[in-house]
Design a protein around this motif. Structure first.
Motif, mmCIF file in Angstrom:
data_model
loop_
_atom_site.group_PDB
_atom_site.id
_atom_site.type_symbol
_atom_site.label_atom_id
_atom_site.label_comp_id
_atom_site.label_asym_id
_atom_site.label_seq_id
_atom_site.Cartn_x
_atom_site.Cartn_y
_atom_site.Cartn_z
ATOM 1 N N ALA A 172 0.835 -1.211 0.000
ATOM 2 C CA ALA A 172 0.000 0.000 0.000
ATOM 3 C C ALA A 172 0.861 1.248 0.000
ATOM 4 C CB ALA A 172 -0.917 -0.005 1.216
ATOM 5 N N ALA A 173 1.993 1.187 0.725
ATOM 6 C CA ALA A 173 2.885 2.346 0.793
ATOM 7 C C ALA A 173 3.593 2.574 -0.522
ATOM 8 C CB ALA A 173 3.900 2.151 1.911
ATOM 9 N N SER A 174 3.569 1.576 -1.409
ATOM 10 C CA SER A 174 4.271 1.682 -2.679
ATOM 11 C C SER A 174 3.385 2.231 -3.794
ATOM 12 C CB SER A 174 4.811 0.301 -3.081
ATOM 13 O OG SER A 174 5.696 -0.191 -2.105
ATOM 14 N N VAL A 175 2.144 2.583 -3.461
ATOM 15 C CA VAL A 175 1.242 3.110 -4.480
ATOM 16 C C VAL A 175 1.776 4.414 -5.056
ATOM 17 C CG1 VAL A 175 -1.059 4.065 -4.887
ATOM 18 C CG2 VAL A 175 -0.779 1.968 -3.533
ATOM 19 N N TYR A 176 2.347 5.271 -4.201
ATOM 20 C CA TYR A 176 2.881 6.552 -4.647
ATOM 21 C C TYR A 176 4.383 6.622 -4.401
ATOM 22 C CZ TYR A 176 -1.952 7.999 -5.042
ATOM 23 O OH TYR A 176 -3.264 8.072 -5.415
ATOM 24 N N SER A 177 5.075 7.158 -5.382
ATOM 25 C CA SER A 177 6.512 7.393 -5.251
ATOM 26 C C SER A 177 6.703 8.840 -4.836
ATOM 27 C CB SER A 177 7.216 7.131 -6.591
ATOM 28 O OG SER A 177 8.578 7.473 -6.516
ATOM 29 N N ILE A 178 7.241 9.046 -3.627
ATOM 30 C CA ILE A 178 7.339 10.393 -3.068
ATOM 31 C C ILE A 178 8.796 10.744 -2.820
ATOM 32 C CG2 ILE A 178 6.748 11.846 -1.083
ATOM 33 C CD1 ILE A 178 4.159 10.290 -0.838
ATOM 34 N N ALA A 180 10.973 13.872 -1.223
ATOM 35 C CA ALA A 180 10.858 15.109 -0.456
ATOM 36 C C ALA A 180 12.220 15.765 -0.285
ATOM 37 C CB ALA A 180 10.247 14.830 0.910
ATOM 38 N N GLY A 181 12.251 17.074 -0.413
ATOM 39 C CA GLY A 181 13.476 17.842 -0.204
ATOM 40 C C GLY A 181 13.146 19.252 0.210
ATOM 41 N N LEU A 182 14.180 20.052 0.406
ATOM 42 C CA LEU A 182 13.988 21.428 0.849
ATOM 43 C C LEU A 182 13.136 22.229 -0.127
ATOM 44 C CD1 LEU A 182 14.768 23.718 2.860
ATOM 45 C CD2 LEU A 182 16.759 24.156 1.403
ATOM 46 N N TRP A 183 13.264 21.971 -1.416
ATOM 47 C CA TRP A 183 12.608 22.788 -2.427
ATOM 48 C C TRP A 183 11.336 22.134 -2.960
ATOM 49 C CZ3 TRP A 183 12.797 27.574 -2.407
ATOM 50 C CH2 TRP A 183 12.577 28.402 -3.517
ATOM 51 N N GLY A 184 10.702 21.291 -2.111
ATOM 52 C CA GLY A 184 9.420 20.735 -2.490
ATOM 53 C C GLY A 184 9.438 19.225 -2.595
ATOM 54 N N THR A 185 8.259 18.678 -2.818
ATOM 55 C CA THR A 185 8.058 17.231 -2.887
ATOM 56 C C THR A 185 7.425 16.880 -4.223
ATOM 57 O OG1 THR A 185 7.739 17.072 -0.495
ATOM 58 C CG2 THR A 185 6.834 15.290 -1.830
ATOM 59 N N SER A 186 7.950 15.843 -4.858
ATOM 60 C CA SER A 186 7.316 15.336 -6.080
ATOM 61 C C SER A 186 6.578 14.043 -5.752
ATOM 62 C CB SER A 186 8.353 15.081 -7.173
ATOM 63 O OG SER A 186 9.108 13.933 -6.883
ATOM 64 N N ILE A 187 5.492 13.796 -6.486
ATOM 65 C CA ILE A 187 4.628 12.649 -6.209
ATOM 66 C C ILE A 187 4.278 11.971 -7.527
ATOM 67 C CG2 ILE A 187 2.469 11.894 -5.138
ATOM 68 C CD1 ILE A 187 2.486 14.738 -3.758
ATOM 69 N N GLY A 188 4.602 10.697 -7.624
ATOM 70 C CA GLY A 188 4.247 9.915 -8.800
ATOM 71 C C GLY A 188 3.306 8.794 -8.415
ATOM 72 N N GLY A 189 2.340 8.519 -9.262
ATOM 73 C CA GLY A 189 1.379 7.445 -8.989
ATOM 74 C C GLY A 189 0.565 7.156 -10.230
ATOM 75 N N ARG A 190 -0.455 6.338 -10.089
ATOM 76 C CA ARG A 190 -1.230 5.946 -11.260
ATOM 77 C C ARG A 190 -1.878 7.146 -11.938
ATOM 78 N NH1 ARG A 190 -3.804 4.232 -6.690
ATOM 79 N NH2 ARG A 190 -5.895 5.074 -6.261
ATOM 80 N N GLU A 191 -2.231 8.163 -11.162
ATOM 81 C CA GLU A 191 -2.866 9.349 -11.759
ATOM 82 C C GLU A 191 -1.902 10.131 -12.649
ATOM 83 O OE1 GLU A 191 -4.933 8.425 -7.894
ATOM 84 O OE2 GLU A 191 -2.847 8.695 -8.523
ATOM 85 N N THR A 192 -0.612 10.040 -12.368
ATOM 86 C CA THR A 192 0.355 10.793 -13.162
ATOM 87 C C THR A 192 0.744 10.064 -14.444
ATOM 88 O OG1 THR A 192 2.293 9.849 -12.014
ATOM 89 C CG2 THR A 192 1.295 11.836 -11.071
ATOM 90 N N LEU A 193 0.259 8.848 -14.622
ATOM 91 C CA LEU A 193 0.580 8.068 -15.818
ATOM 92 C C LEU A 193 -0.402 8.313 -16.953
ATOM 93 C CD1 LEU A 193 1.502 4.669 -14.109
ATOM 94 C CD2 LEU A 193 3.018 6.541 -14.764
ATOM 95 N N GLN A 194 -1.426 9.122 -16.705
ATOM 96 C CA GLN A 194 -2.426 9.414 -17.723
ATOM 97 C C GLN A 194 -2.610 10.922 -17.840
ATOM 98 O OE1 GLN A 194 -5.286 7.003 -15.727
ATOM 99 N NE2 GLN A 194 -6.256 8.733 -14.681
#
Length: 401
Positions: A172-178, A180-194
Motif C-alpha cells: 500500500a505504501a508503494s502506491v505513490y513514489s514520493i 521530499a526535499g527542501l525545495w518541495g516534494t514530487s509525487i508519482g502514482g497511477r494518476e500521473t501516468l495518464q
C-alpha cells in the motif's frame, strides 16, 4: 578467497533501492555501502529508520551525507534569482536535487575506491540519465549497475523478491513514489501516468486543513529571502517556516506536464508551497526594482538555466556563467513583500523597498509627471512612429492596416 568487490548504492529506502540493496548483496555478491544524500526533506527519525532498513537489506555500511546548505547556496538561490518554474508551474523540486545527490555519492564512491556504483532508477524516467551522467563525469572508470532498469522489473516483482527473502514491503505504501526535499516534494502514482485526473488529497504529504486567511511578510536582501514577519533568519530556515505556514492551505500543489530528457512526455505531481510563494514574491520585488531590460535579459537566461538544471547539465560551465549574471542582477533586489495566504491560493499585496522605481519623485503613471511635458511626448511619439509610418506609406494597399 578474494575479497568481495565494493558497490556504492544511491539509497532512498523506497522499493526500488531496497530491491537493489539486497540484489547487489545476495545475487551479485558485492559488499554494499548504501548512501543517502539529505537535501533537506527528512527528519532525524526518518534518517535513522532508513539506516536500519539498509542494514537489514544486507548493506555492510550505511552513510547519510548532509547537503542541504550546499543545495541552497549552489542552486536554490539561483533558481529564485531566475524565478525558475519549469513549464510556468514546477519549481524543479526533485530534478535540482538529483545532481547534488549523484555528485556526493560519486565522490564517496571515489574516496572508498569502489568497484561499482549503483542506483535504483527505472528505464522510463529522467533520473536514470541524471545519475548516469554525473557518475560518468566524476567516476568514469566505475561500473554503473542499475538492476531495476537492466531487468525491466515491475513493482510487483520487486515486492515478491523482497517478501521471499523475508523483508515485508508494504504494498500500500508503494502506491505513490514520493521524493521530499527542501525545495518541495514530487509525487508519482497511477494518476500521473495518464493525461486526465489529479492526485487525491491523501497523496499529498501535508493535508489541506487551514481555512482562515493569514498575512505573511517576506524579507529579501539582494535577492535572497532572509526574514519572515519581521524576524531575520537564514534562508533555509525561512523556507522551512514558510512551508509549515503555507502547505496546510494546499498552496503550491500542481501537476506538471513536460518534455523529458529521454523524449517522452511526462507528468508528475508536486507540493511546493514555499518555493511558489517565494518565487512569486521575488518576481514582484524585481518588477519594482529592476529595469525593463534587466527583466527581459533575466527571463531569457533563466529559461536556459532551468533547462540545464532539469536536464542533468548542471555541471556545464555555462551554468556558472549564468549564475554570475543572475547574481549581478540582484544588487538592488532588497525589500519586503506582503502576501495573503488562503485555501488553495495566495495573493501578493505589495512591496516596500528603498530601491523601488515606482516612485512619486518622478511622476505617477496615468496621473502626473515631473520629467517631461506634453510637447516632449508629442515629439517622442512622432519619432517613435517614423519607421512604421514609412513602411506602411511605402506599401499602402499591399499590407492592410
Amino acid at each position: 578467497m578474494p575479497e568481495k568487490k565494493l558497490a556504492v548504492l544511491a539509497f532512498s529506502g523506497g522499493l526500488d533501492t531496497s530491491y537493489c540493496a539486497m540484489y547487489l548483496s545476495k545475487q551479485l555478491q558485492y559488499r554494499v555501502h548504501t548512501v543517502f544524500v539529505d537535501t533537506g526533506g527528512h527528519t532525524a527519525e526518518e534518517l535513522a529508520a532508513m539506516e536500519q532498513q539498509a542494514l537489514l537489506l544486507g548493506a555492510e555500511k550505511h552513510v547519510t551525507l548532509q547537503r542541504t546548505q550546499e543545495f541552497y547556496s549552489r542552486c536554490i538561490r539561483f533558481l529564485v534569482f531566475g524565478n525558475v518554474l519549469r513549464g510556468n508551474s514546477y519549481p524543479l523540486s526533485v530534478s535540482a536535487e538529483r545532481v547534488f545527490q549523484a555528485e556526493a555519492i560519486a565522490a564517496y564512491a571515489r574516496d572508498q575506491h569502489a568497484d561499482a556504483i549503483a542506483h535504483g532508477s527505472t528505464g522510463a524516467g529522467n533520473d536514470q540519465v541524471r545519475f548516469d551522467t554525473v557518475f560518468r563525469i566524476i567516476l568514469p572508470e566505475a561500473r554503473i549497475i542499475t538492476p531495476v532498469r537492466d531487468m525491466s522489473l515491475s513493482r510487483e516483482q520487486e515486492i515478491a523478491y523482497l517478501q521471499e527473502a523475508g523483508v515485508d514491503m508494504d504494498a500500500a505504501a508503494s502506491v505513490y513514489s514520493i521524493n521530499a526535499g527542501l525545495w518541495g516534494t514530487s509525487i508519482g502514482g497511477r494518476e500521473t501516468l495518464q493525461s486526465d485526473g489529479v492526485l487525491p488529497e491523501t497523496a499529498y504529504p501535508v493535508p489541506q486543513t487551514a481555512i482562515d486567511e493569514r498575512k505573511v511578510t517576506l524579507h529579501f536582501t539582494q535577492g535572497e529571502v532572509d526574514g519572515i514577519d519581521g524576524h531575520s533568519a537564514d534562508s533555509i530556515s525561512v523556507i522551512r517556516q514558510l512551508e509549515d505556514l503555507a502547505a496546510p492551505y494546499g498552496i503550491g500543489r500542481g501537476m506538471h506536464v513536460g518534455d523529458t530528457i529521454i523524449g517522452l512526455k511526462g507528468r508528475v505531481g508536486f507540493a511546493a508551497a514555499a518555493p511558489h510563494v517565494i518565487i512569486a514574491a521575488h518576481r514582484l520585488l524585481e518588477k519594482h526594482t529592476l529595469t525593463r531590460q534587466q527583466q527581459l535579459m533575466k527571463e531569457q537566461v533563466a529559461l536556459t538555466y532551468g533547462s540545464l538544471v532539469h536536464e542533468a547539465q548542471f555541471l556545464e560551465p555555462a551554468a556558472r556563467d549564468i549564475e554570475a549574471l543572475l547574481l549581478s542582477t540582484q544588487r538592488h533586489v532588497t525589500g519586503e513583500v506582503d502576501i495573503l495566504l488562503a485555501p488553495h491560493r495566495f495573493d501578493l499585496l505589495g512591496i516596500r523597498s528603498d530601491h523601488d522605481l515606482l516612485s512619486t519623485d518622478f511622476g505617477t503613471y496615468g496621473e502626473e509627471n515631473s520629467l517631461w511635458n506634453g510637447e516632449d511626448v508629442r515629439g517622442f511619439s512622432k519619432i517613435y512612429a517614423n519607421q512604421l509610418m514609412m513602411y506602411f506609406t511605402k506599401h499602402r494597399g499591399s499590407d492592410a492596416i
